[in-house]
Scaffold this motif. Structure first.
Motif, PDB file in Angstrom:
ATOM      1  N   SER A 112       0.914  -1.074  -0.029  1.00 32.77           N
ATOM      2  CA  SER A 112       0.077  -0.154  -0.036  1.00 32.77           C
ATOM      3  C   SER A 112       0.830   1.264  -0.023  1.00 32.77           C
ATOM      4  O   SER A 112       0.014   2.586   0.140  1.00 32.77           O
ATOM      5  N   GLY A 113       2.108   1.113   0.048  1.00 33.74           N
ATOM      6  CA  GLY A 113       3.037   2.340  -0.142  1.00 33.74           C
ATOM      7  C   GLY A 113       4.297   2.096   0.685  1.00 33.74           C
ATOM      8  O   GLY A 113       4.598   1.287   0.859  1.00 33.74           O
ATOM      9  N   ALA A 114       4.950   3.282   1.142  1.00 34.55           N
ATOM     10  CA  ALA A 114       6.170   3.605   1.682  1.00 34.55           C
ATOM     11  C   ALA A 114       6.150   4.449   2.657  1.00 34.55           C
ATOM     12  O   ALA A 114       5.519   5.608   2.712  1.00 34.55           O
ATOM     13  N   TRP A 115       6.587   4.318   3.743  1.00 34.42           N
ATOM     14  CA  TRP A 115       6.640   5.319   4.999  1.00 34.42           C
ATOM     15  C   TRP A 115       8.499   5.291   5.358  1.00 34.42           C
ATOM     16  O   TRP A 115       9.065   4.221   5.289  1.00 34.42           O
ATOM     17  N   PHE A 116       8.468   6.379   5.869  1.00 31.54           N
ATOM     18  CA  PHE A 116       9.980   6.612   6.766  1.00 31.54           C
ATOM     19  C   PHE A 116       9.836   7.010   8.236  1.00 31.54           C
ATOM     20  O   PHE A 116       9.069   7.827   8.510  1.00 31.54           O
ATOM     21  N   GLY A 117      10.288   6.469   8.875  1.00 33.60           N
ATOM     22  CA  GLY A 117      10.367   6.682  10.353  1.00 33.60           C
ATOM     23  C   GLY A 117      11.508   7.077  11.197  1.00 33.60           C
ATOM     24  O   GLY A 117      12.711   6.569  10.704  1.00 33.60           O
ATOM     25  N   SER A 118      11.668   7.984  11.961  1.00 35.90           N
ATOM     26  CA  SER A 118      13.044   8.262  12.625  1.00 35.90           C
ATOM     27  C   SER A 118      12.693   8.751  13.898  1.00 35.90           C
ATOM     28  O   SER A 118      11.254   9.346  14.248  1.00 35.90           O
ATOM     29  N   ALA A 119      13.677   9.102  14.940  1.00 32.74           N
ATOM     30  CA  ALA A 119      13.295   9.403  16.168  1.00 32.74           C
ATOM     31  C   ALA A 119      14.787   9.882  16.756  1.00 32.74           C
ATOM     32  O   ALA A 119      15.878   9.633  16.181  1.00 32.74           O
ATOM     33  N   GLN A 120      14.463  11.034  17.460  1.00 34.12           N
ATOM     34  CA  GLN A 120      15.865  11.832  18.062  1.00 34.12           C
ATOM     35  C   GLN A 120      16.516  10.557  19.157  1.00 34.12           C
ATOM     36  O   GLN A 120      15.597  10.403  20.154  1.00 34.12           O
ATOM     37  N   VAL A 121      17.807  10.546  19.099  1.00 34.27           N
ATOM     38  CA  VAL A 121      18.546   9.673  20.109  1.00 34.27           C
ATOM     39  C   VAL A 121      19.682  10.496  20.822  1.00 34.27           C
ATOM     40  O   VAL A 121      20.350  10.830  19.892  1.00 34.27           O
ATOM     41  N   ASP A 122      19.571  10.544  21.908  1.00 30.76           N
ATOM     42  CA  ASP A 122      20.504  11.680  22.704  1.00 30.76           C
ATOM     43  C   ASP A 122      21.911  11.172  22.562  1.00 30.76           C
ATOM     44  O   ASP A 122      22.944  11.774  22.486  1.00 30.76           O
ATOM     45  N   ALA A 123      22.024   9.697  23.110  1.00 28.34           N
ATOM     46  CA  ALA A 123      23.346   9.116  23.114  1.00 28.34           C
ATOM     47  C   ALA A 123      23.193   7.651  22.857  1.00 28.34           C
ATOM     48  O   ALA A 123      22.301   7.066  23.445  1.00 28.34           O
ATOM     49  N   VAL A 124      23.851   7.036  22.069  1.00 27.06           N
ATOM     50  CA  VAL A 124      24.044   5.584  21.783  1.00 27.06           C
ATOM     51  C   VAL A 124      24.968   5.083  22.878  1.00 27.06           C
ATOM     52  O   VAL A 124      26.201   5.249  22.962  1.00 27.06           O
ATOM     53  N   ARG A 125      24.011   3.986  23.460  1.00 23.81           N
ATOM     54  CA  ARG A 125      24.822   3.194  24.618  1.00 23.81           C
ATOM     55  C   ARG A 125      25.509   2.076  24.062  1.00 23.81           C
ATOM     56  O   ARG A 125      26.691   1.599  24.254  1.00 23.81           O
ATOM     57  N   SER A 126      24.638   1.146  23.682  1.00 26.37           N
ATOM     58  CA  SER A 126      24.745  -0.072  22.759  1.00 26.37           C
ATOM     59  C   SER A 126      23.614  -0.174  21.655  1.00 26.37           C
ATOM     60  O   SER A 126      22.488  -0.154  21.884  1.00 26.37           O
TER      61      SER A 126
END
Length: 317
Positions: free
Chosen positions: A234-248
């Motif tokens: 039915s289509g294409a979607w793009f998702g994202s989120a803000q991450v302050d710090a990557v620990r693992s």
């Protein structure tokens, strides 16, 4: 209920160090021991969300017994398939800047009888419960040919089960012929499947569309720091989120798949759940799976306006 299948599980030890100095004595500031394997991680994330899950996996030796014990302690039902070889033990070294060094053991070699027993256990578990999804995840151990996942998908579809598949290489390509309902590659696996580099988000979209042409019902693609894509009929979607710090980032993709399936496994709402779970996972130590308190749905953006010209933070050659 979500049933997971992990053909090559592991016992994972994660050490946190101030820095990794080759050839020197490195002293850890933190240590974790977790049951490992991609399907196992999906079950752990599903359980952390308060949902029922059953983990089907071959287990052998003392490491296998400890994996079962750790899963039971997390409220996960285990359907073990006894095997002669010992379950593999993996080591990860995490540095404060998010750099992760992993040493993965090959795991035991399964006999043809053990491989068939694994398939039969999946069938028994699916038929005995109200299963929403079967998530088949990870590499195949020695003794299982590239068509093993394809056989599993075919059998599951014959029983009217929905299949989510997270694997790569020849195993993925073989399984696509049996039309799994969802596949979940990362950028590197997506590039490998289509046989060319991925430089932009648009390249990833085109590659996902090709996987659908090859048989995938939907493609949930993890693009690392750049976000996630969902491409279906039915289509294409793009998702994202803000991450302050990557620990693992251990298990982050598995947490994303769990979030996607928990939310129904279809459409933008499921993608939003996948992104929220993946973003939460990378901010936790080792392979800790996020619970509801760790999620920040308000920080997630899902859109049909895909930034096709955006250059990937880590292009895949």
């Amino acid at each position: 209920m979500i049933l997971t299948v992990t053909p090559n599980p592991s016992l994972d030890r994660t050490y946190e160090v101030p820095s990794l100095d080759r050839g020197e004595v490195n002293r850890a500031t933190g240590e974790r021991v977790d049951p490992g394997g991609k399907g196992v991680n999906v079950s752990r994330a599903v359980a952390a969300a308060g949902r029922r899950t059953i983990a089907v996996l071959p287990l052998g030796g003392a490491p296998g017994a400890l994996v079962a014990e750790l899963l039971d302690a997390q409220g996960i039902e285990v359907a073990p398939v006894p095997v002669a070889g010992a379950t593999r033990s993996n080591i990860s070294v995490a540095e404060p800047d998010g750099t992760l060094t992993k040493i993965n053991a090959p795991g035991p070699e399964l006999s043809s009888a053990e491989a068939e027993s694994l398939l039969e256990t999946v069938r028994q578990q699916y038929r005995s419960g109200d299963t929403d999804w079967i998530a088949c995840c990870g590499s195949l151990p020695r003794g299982l040919g590239p068509s093993w996942y394809a056989d599993l998908v075919a059998r599951a579809h014959a029983a009217r089960a929905r299949i989510a598949l997270d694997t790569s290489g020849p195993a993925l390509l073989a399984a696509l012929r049996e039309r799994p309902d969802v596949v979940k590659p990362n950028a590197e696996e997506l590039a490998e499947a289509v046989g060319r580099p991925l430089t932009t988000v648009g390249d990833a979209v085109k590659a996902a569309e090709e996987l659908r042409e090859m048989g995938a019902g939907a493609v949930l693609a993890s693009l690392g720091a750049d976000g996630q894509l969902l491409v279906d009929g039915s289509g294409a979607w793009f998702g994202s989120a803000q991450v302050d710090a990557v620990r693992s980032n251990v298990g982050a993709g598995d947490s994303s798949l769990a979030g996607f399936l928990i939310a129904g496994g279809r459409g933008p709402d499921a993608l939003a759940s996948a992104v929220a779970h993946g973003a939460a996972a990378v901010q936790l130590p080792g392979s800790v799976m996020p619970g509801p308190a760790d999620l920040d749905p308000s920080g997630v953006t899902v859109t049909t306006r895909i930034p096709v010209d955006r250059v990937l933070t880590e292009p895949v050659s």
